[in-house]
Design a protein around this motif. Structure first.
Motif, short mmCIF file in Angstrom:
data_model
loop_
_atom_site.label_atom_id
_atom_site.label_comp_id
_atom_site.label_asym_id
_atom_site.label_seq_id
_atom_site.Cartn_x
_atom_site.Cartn_y
_atom_site.Cartn_z
N MET A 60 0.85 -1.19 0.00
CA MET A 60 0.00 0.00 0.00
C MET A 60 0.88 1.23 0.00
O MET A 60 2.03 1.19 0.46
N THR A 61 0.35 2.30 -0.50
CA THR A 61 0.99 3.60 -0.33
C THR A 61 0.56 4.15 1.02
O THR A 61 -0.43 3.68 1.63
N GLU A 67 -3.08 5.35 0.99
CA GLU A 67 -4.03 4.23 1.01
C GLU A 67 -4.16 3.65 2.42
O GLU A 67 -5.26 3.32 2.87
#
Length: 584
Positions: free
Chosen positions: A33-34, A37
């Motif tokens: 995930m970033t 996110e």
């Protein structure tokens, strides 16, 4: 989610790839995930499970700053995060800034550590450090990086330290544990650079992440159910004294210092065992055991290119060991210890189809003109499975350092030590020192026969259904149910040629099995307290009829054996008496 969650910046994708490969070794699922996110997911009201975060310092710094700006961040963080492992993705500036933020020490800094630094693993957190607890390592890589900070200003536990700082620390952020490492992640997809994996050049890049994974995913990652050990001595005949090994004295040594010994026995010597030594083996099977050391122990006999030759050596070795068992009553293990560690790409498959359980070896590379590359991840496995899915359990000489044995144990590998008779030339003083170091590790070593080490050399994990998933390696597997309830075991073994399997047995009873995706699978249910052995039987090699040995070969093999005994019993002793070796 409760699995591994990797957070990296877009410029650090390679770091994420290395993490994924390490997690895959232990069977841990992961996703990426970033930071935005993750922030969005952490703000949701659903009852999500806590995540184990693995992230670069740049990603975690961005995450920490975002939570620091939110008054309700603390409760959201504790609901979403179980713990975090943070490492530099190449950005040491962000690592230093993060260290200042989490430690509360505005003067926290990073210090370059020169090559040859001695690193100590803390003995204050044994549940986290496991077998590495209290181990001291002299790293042999170019340099390291240490974090220097005022521990009094933070609730910190220094896990890996040198005299100039710490390379791995446990801190807290929003009441959740954060493990901060100052070095990047080892690339387990890289080719093994030497004949054996040595933890010393990779110490700071390998140990912190493995410690965290084994702690954070305990019960869900692959784990060895117990730590089994055996000392293997290559070559000796079963005669009262061979070289520097006196069997009666060795038995006394094992009883005093709690270890077991396997003799890698050369089948050529099948008719030469002395009755007084045979009695020691028969009366002490928990201390003495036999494995198979080649056949004639000629130079590189399993490094031959002809399959018919290899088949001859394998079948003759078994025939001779059976004669030895019939004449002495000593049960041997069909585990092959290869002479000089030499083998070709074809040898493991031929040994498998001739009924051997596994190979125990110091080498994992063949002597073929173009040997296949072996990845670091392969030697991090319980056994190397790259050759016809026939396991090579690696072993080490005590001179490789207790730190390498400790790391093998941390990975879930058995503890198999190798010596030759001359290692005992000092009255076994250095052997006793090595054994005591192994027994002092933060784990319970179960010293067994080499065959039992292989049968118990597997890994397992508990499934949501309550069944136990088992990864099998050798052609024999001992399963035990120590619980008060019946237990189902879902056994799987890598097998690229399932058609070679004749049958799978559980204590001589056929078991239904199936094949899929390069594996064979079967189920076993054991009642409370049951212990049973599952075994895989393979079809014999019909296309590789063994050829008979010529007179010249037999004479040469016999001469070699007698000359080797002359060397071990007399020449070596004279050489050491005239010029004692320098020890340090």
């Amino acid at each position: 989610m409760e699995n591994a969650l990797i957070l990296v910046e877009p410029s650090e994708i390679s770091a994420a790839g290395r993490l994924e490969k390490v997690l895959a070794v232990f069977g841990v699922a992961c996703c990426q995930m970033t930071v935005p996110e993750f922030l969005a997911a952490a703000g949701a009201d659903d009852d999500q499970l806590q995540s184990r975060l693995l992230c670069t310092s740049a990603a975690f710094l961005k995450l920490a700053e975002a939570f620091g700006q939110d008054s309700g961040a603390g409760s959201r963080w504790r609901r979403a995060v179980h713990s975090a492992f943070v490492f530099p993705g190449g950005d040491l500036v962000s690592l230093e800034e993060l260290a200042k933020l989490i430690t509360g020490d505005a003067n926290a800094s990073l210090a370059q550590i020169s090559q040859g630094a001695v690193w100590d693993v803390s003995d204050q957190v044994p549940d986290f450090c496991k077998s590495m607890s209290g181990v001291r390592v002299t790293a042999t890589n170019d340099a390291g990086i240490a974090l220097v900070f005022d521990a009094a200003k933070s609730n910190a536990a220094k896990i890996i330290t040198t005299e100039n700082g710490a390379a791995f620390v446990r801190l807290e952020f929003q009441s959740a544990p954060v493990f901060l490492s100052t070095v990047g992640i080892v690339d387990v997809d890289a080719p093994l650079p030497a004949r054996v994996f040595d933890i010393r050049p990779h110490f700071l890049a390998a140990v912190p992440v493995v410690l965290y994974v084994k702690w954070a995913f305990a019960g869900r990652c692959w784990e060895a159910p117990e730590v089994n050990a055996c000392l293997v001595i290559d070559d000796p005949l079963l005669q009262p004294t061979y070289g520097y090994v006196n069997y009666a004295e060795f038995l006394s040594l094992m009883l005093r210092h709690s270890f077991s010994t396997n003799i890698a026995f050369i089948p050529w010597n099948w008719a030469r065992s002395r009755s007084e030594v045979v009695r020691l083996f028969r009366e002490n099977p928990e201390k003495f055991s036999l494995s198979v050391h080649g056949c004639d122990h000629t130079d590189g006999e399993f490094g031959h290119r002809e399959k018919s030759w290899l088949t001859r050596r394998a079948t003759q070795a078994i025939e001779r060991m059976e004669r030895h068992a019939a004449g002495t009553g000593i049960v041997h293990d069909l585990v092959m210890v290869l002479p000089q560690g030499i083998f070709t790409d074809d040898a493991p498959g031929i040994l498998k189809q001739n009924g051997f359980m596994a190979i125990v070896n110091s080498e994992v590379f063949t002597t073929d003109p173009q040997p296949r590359p072996i990845k670091i991840s392969s030697v991090w496995d319980v056994a190397v499975m790259d050759y016809d899915c026939f396991p090579i359990y690696t072993r080490r000489c005590p001179t490789e350092g207790v730190e390498n044995f400790a790391f093998d144990i941390l990975l879930g590998k058995p503890c198999i030590a190798l010596i030759h008779h001359e290692f005992c030339r000092d009255g076994c003083a250095q052997l006793v020192k090595a054994i005591n170091q192994l027994n002092a590790l933060n784990c319970q070593l179960n010293w067994r026969s080499l065959g039992d080490v292989v049968r118990r050399g597997f890994r397992q994990r508990l499934l949501p259904s309550g069944a136990v998933a088992v990864e099998m390696y050798g052609s024999e597997l001992r399963l035990e149910n120590s619980s008060p309830q019946p237990q189902r075991f879902m056994v799987s073994k890598r097998e690229t040629e399932p058609s070679l399997i004749k049958e799978i047995l559980l204590e001589n009873r056929p078991v239904v099995w199936k094949k899929s995706d390069g594996r064979v699978d079967f189920e076993v249910e054991l009642g409370p307290g049951w212990s049973q052995v599952a075994s895989i039987k393979f079809h014999a090699l019909a296309e590789c009829r063994p050829v008979a040995d010529g007179v010249y070969y037999r004479l040469k093999a016999g001469l070699r054996r007698h000359l080797c005994e002359l060397r071990d019993n007399y020449v070596t002793k004279i050489r050491f008496a005239i010029r004692p070796p320098v020890t340090g």
